[in-house]
Motif scaffolding. Structure first.
Motif, PDB file in Angstrom:
ATOM      1  N   SER A 146       0.837  -1.208   0.000  1.00 33.33           N
ATOM      2  CA  SER A 146       0.000   0.000   0.000  1.00 33.33           C
ATOM      3  C   SER A 146       0.865   1.248   0.000  1.00 33.33           C
ATOM      4  O   SER A 146       0.556   2.246  -0.673  1.00 33.33           O
ATOM      5  N   HIS A 199      -1.092  -3.735  -6.537  1.00 32.63           N
ATOM      6  CA  HIS A 199      -2.514  -3.919  -6.291  1.00 32.63           C
ATOM      7  C   HIS A 199      -2.900  -5.395  -6.351  1.00 32.63           C
ATOM      8  O   HIS A 199      -3.710  -5.885  -5.548  1.00 32.63           O
ATOM      9  N   VAL A 252      -1.799  -7.018  -3.159  1.00 29.95           N
ATOM     10  CA  VAL A 252      -2.690  -6.696  -2.043  1.00 29.95           C
ATOM     11  C   VAL A 252      -3.970  -7.506  -2.132  1.00 29.95           C
ATOM     12  O   VAL A 252      -4.489  -8.020  -1.122  1.00 29.95           O
TER      13      VAL A 252
END
Length: 742
Positions: A683, A721, A724
């Motif tokens: 992040s 992304h 994650v």
């Protein structure tokens, strides 16, 4: 005395009264004389007679009696005033209300010189307004001042003598040349000079008085002079009562150790050979905790050696405060008396003096200087012990001490430094001072030095003290399975023999021979699990003696090790935030889980993993691995001086790692913590890339040269992304596991 000084046949006077003055050391003699003889002539005749025939009292055989005519009015007082060589002569009027004049120094000299040698006459300052006027007359001897005061006190100086028209009366008193407490006042007003002088005097007194005492106690500590076990009476009693009382270990434990010493006989002989050589270097015995380093060196290699000094670094390093550290170091070498409390007091006194005078008094000493003083005293005592056996009849008696000890290495004391680098993350000054002191001992041939350490990187610390020497190294590893089995069996067999000899216990079902054989058939498998660590093997032997089967004992040991690992490494808060640990709980779990499945990991592969490379709480991966290796969760093997692979710290830890990794709740909880940290890292990566894209997008026109950078940032955002999303999906599965499992 008066009759001898004033014989009536030579001096035409009659003594009417004698007034003794013990305080002044003399007496007033009243007399009557014929009218045709003046008092002046009588004074001259008495003085001449005393010169021709001196009268010496028994209490003063070197000085004769003197006499003087009293011209004034003596003041016979009994005040607490004692004679001094200085007279304060005040000039007062003859009658009250009249005026007196100040006499000149010439007039005073003519009046007082007849009573003795005058060293100085000081008149009152011309601008002084003190009344009455006065002057100081300093005599060379106190007796002359006494004579002048008693003869001229109250004397009226006439106009012919310089006393003015109305005359001037002399009023005299004794006065000290120096003021009382002048020395103390000077010392109080000059602290910058006095305090360093006092410190030097106290230091010199300490060296002269206490250093020989401390050296004596160090020698007694090393040689064991005051130990009861070394006295002839105790040794005789031990021999006579060896069958009744046990002065040594239990027979089972002793027999088990004999098995190990037989296995390591070559290593013991090698250490003993090194102690007979003249090499100016250290002997380093390195091995993990519980490998028997201390017992091998002290009880085997140095069993018949005299003058052995053992310094345990563990209590010294773990001491709280500098005063406690000094006390522990002094206790380790036998340095006494030690005033550890004076260290804090001297520091406060030094701070107080510095705040008032602006200059450090030097009362307090640093920890470095205190440790240096203790170790220097110990070095001097070790030198004396090495030279104790030298005789004048020896052919090499004339050699200097260092040359003599170099020629006789067998007479040098042995210094054993245990638990060296026990905690290498703090108080390195203790290790540095001990290493420097040990280097000075071996370079000057004062003593042999043996280091016992569990740290495999000891050469970094010791090389600072002896950079041009190659160390004598002896590595102790785990016992081989065969030796470990014999060690456990010797414990059990000797325990059975001792119980059968006592006959105090009835044989139970668990201790029947056939049951014991069945139990011991599992021993090979259990020793393979525990490995060859001495502490675990002793623990296993005690549990077997208590009646447990090998599998039960190993299961209990494994459970206990797993609980210790969980408490020390996996509980929350075990990170660098507590300034004690260099690793995070997520990193410890990563190693536990990986080693449980593989048994061994590549060193740099671990450093490149996301948990170590991108950790938020412990960003330095190498420091984390070093810290975990120091607490023995893992071990680092090397090849050609570089780290090669990562293994478990203890053999039993491999079983504990597998036990922990099989726990579904613990695995889910720790895996979630690892994934949460990795998600935070990704992040942050996305946030940085987005911030840079926003900066580029704020430009009025986007240059063509930034196209590649924008593409790179977009790809990085997409990759992070996806990671994650994968982490969150995995965390969702783990949450389900935590919600279902107990």
């Amino acid at each position: 005395m008066v009759k001898r000084a004033l014989p009536s046949d030579k001096i035409p006077i009659k003594v009417t009264e004698i007034l003794p003055r013990l305080k002044d050391g003399g007496a007033f003699v009243k007399f009557s004389h014929p009218p045709d003889v003046s008092a002046r002539e009588i004074e001259e005749n008495v003085s001449k007679l005393l010169k021709e025939k001196p009268v010496k009292p028994f209490f003063s055989p070197f000085r004769s009696v003197q006499a003087g005519l009293v011209k004034g009015v003596p003041w016979l007082e009994d005040l607490h005033r004692f004679p001094h060589s200085r007279l304060r002569v005040e000039f007062v009027p003859k009658n009250p209300g009249e005026e007196a004049v100040e006499l000149s120094q010439e007039t005073l000299y003519s009046l007082f010189r007849r009573f003795g040698k005058i060293s100085e006459i000081k008149s009152q300052p011309w601008d002084s307004k003190v009344l009455p006027k006065y002057a100081y007359v300093d005599f060379g001897f106190v007796r002359d001042a006494i004579m002048a005061r008693n003869c001229l006190h109250g004397f009226v100086v006439t106009e012919e003598l310089g006393g003015g028209k109305l005359g001037t009366r002399l009023r005299m008193s004794y006065e000290q040349r120096t003021k009382p407490h002048r020395i103390w006042d000077w010392m109080a007003n000059h602290p910058r000079i006095v305090i360093p002088v006092l410190v030097a005097l106290l230091t010199g007194l300490t060296v002269v008085v206490f250093d020989p005492i401390r050296s004596f106690f160090v020698k007694a500590h090393v040689s064991g002079t005051f130990r009861l076990n070394n006295t002839r009476v105790v040794r005789w009693l031990r021999q006579q009562t060896s069958d009744i009382f046990a002065f040594q270990r239990e027979k089972a434990e002793q027999a088990g150790l004999e098995t190990i010493w037989t296995h390591r006989k070559d290593l013991i002989d090698q250490i003993q050979k090194w102690l007979l050589e003249t090499a100016e270097t250290f002997i380093v015995v390195q091995g993990p905790r519980g490998s028997g380093k201390k017992e091998l060196v002290l009880e085997q290699a140095l069993k018949d050696r005299r003058n052995v000094l053992v310094i345990d670094c563990k209590p010294i390093v773990e001491a709280r405060g500098e005063s406690s550290t000094i006390k522990k170091m002094a206790s380790a070498v036998g340095y006494r008396p030690i005033f550890s409390w004076a260290y804090s007091i001297s520091s406060m006194a030094d701070l107080a003096v510095q705040s008032t005078t602006g200059v450090k008094a030097g009362f307090s000493e640093t920890l470095d200087s205190q440790l240096q003083k203790i170790l220097q005293t110990a070095a001097g005592a070790l030198t004396d012990l090495g030279l104790e056996g030298r005789r004048k009849s020896d052919p090499d008696f004339s050699l200097p001490p260092d040359a003599y000890l170099e020629a006789h290495p067998e007479k040098r004391p042995v210094v054993v430094i245990d638990n060296f680098l026990h905690k290498n993350d703090g108080k390195t000054i203790v290790y540095d001072k001990i290493a420097e002191w040990a280097a000075a001992l071996v370079q000057s041939n004062v003593a042999h030095v043996i280091f016992l350490t569990t740290d495999s990187s000891y050469s970094k610390s010791l090389s600072k003290s002896l950079p041009d020497r190659v160390f004598r190294q002896a590595a102790l590893g785990d016992l081989s399975p065969d030796v470990a089995k014999r060690f456990v069996l010797s414990h059990i067999h000797n325990d059975d023999a001792s119980r059968s000899t006592k006959g105090s216990e009835a044989p139970s079902q668990e201790k029947k021979p056939e049951n014991r054989v069945v139990q011991l058939s599992e021993l090979d498998e259990c020793i393979g699990t525990l490995g060859g660590r001495l502490t675990e093997l002793e623990f296993l032997a005690r549990r077997l003696q208590a009646g447990q089967t090998p599998r039960q004992a190993v299961a209990d040991i494994t459970d206990q090790s797993a609980s210790e690992i969980l408490k020390m490494f996996l509980l929350p808060g075990k990170t660098t935030s507590d300034s004690e640990h260099k690793w995070s709980a997520e990193q410890a779990w990563y190693l536990i889980k990986a080693l449980a499945s593989k048994g061994s990991l590549r060193y740099h592969e671990v450093l490149l993993s996301d948990t170590f490379r991108s950790s938020l709480s412990a960003p330095d991966g190498e420091s984390a691995l070093e810290g975990l290796a120091n607490v023995e969760l893992i071990g680092v093997t090397t090849a050609n001086g570089r780290p090669l692979s990562i293994v478990v710290g203890k053999p039993v830890y491999l079983a504990a790692f597998r036990l922990l990794s099989r726990d579904p709740v613990l695995s889910a909880k720790m895996d979630m913590a690892v994934l949460a940290e990795l998600a935070k890292v990704e992040s942050r990566t996305i946030e940085k890339a987005e911030a840079e894209l926003a900066t580029l997008g704020a430009l009025p026109t986007l240059p063509s040269q930034t196209t590649g950078r924008v593409t790179y940032l977009l790809a990085k955002i997409e990759t992070s992304h996806r990671k994650v999303e994968a982490y969150e999906a995995e965390m969702a599965k783990l949450k389900k596991t935590l919600s279902k499992e107990d």
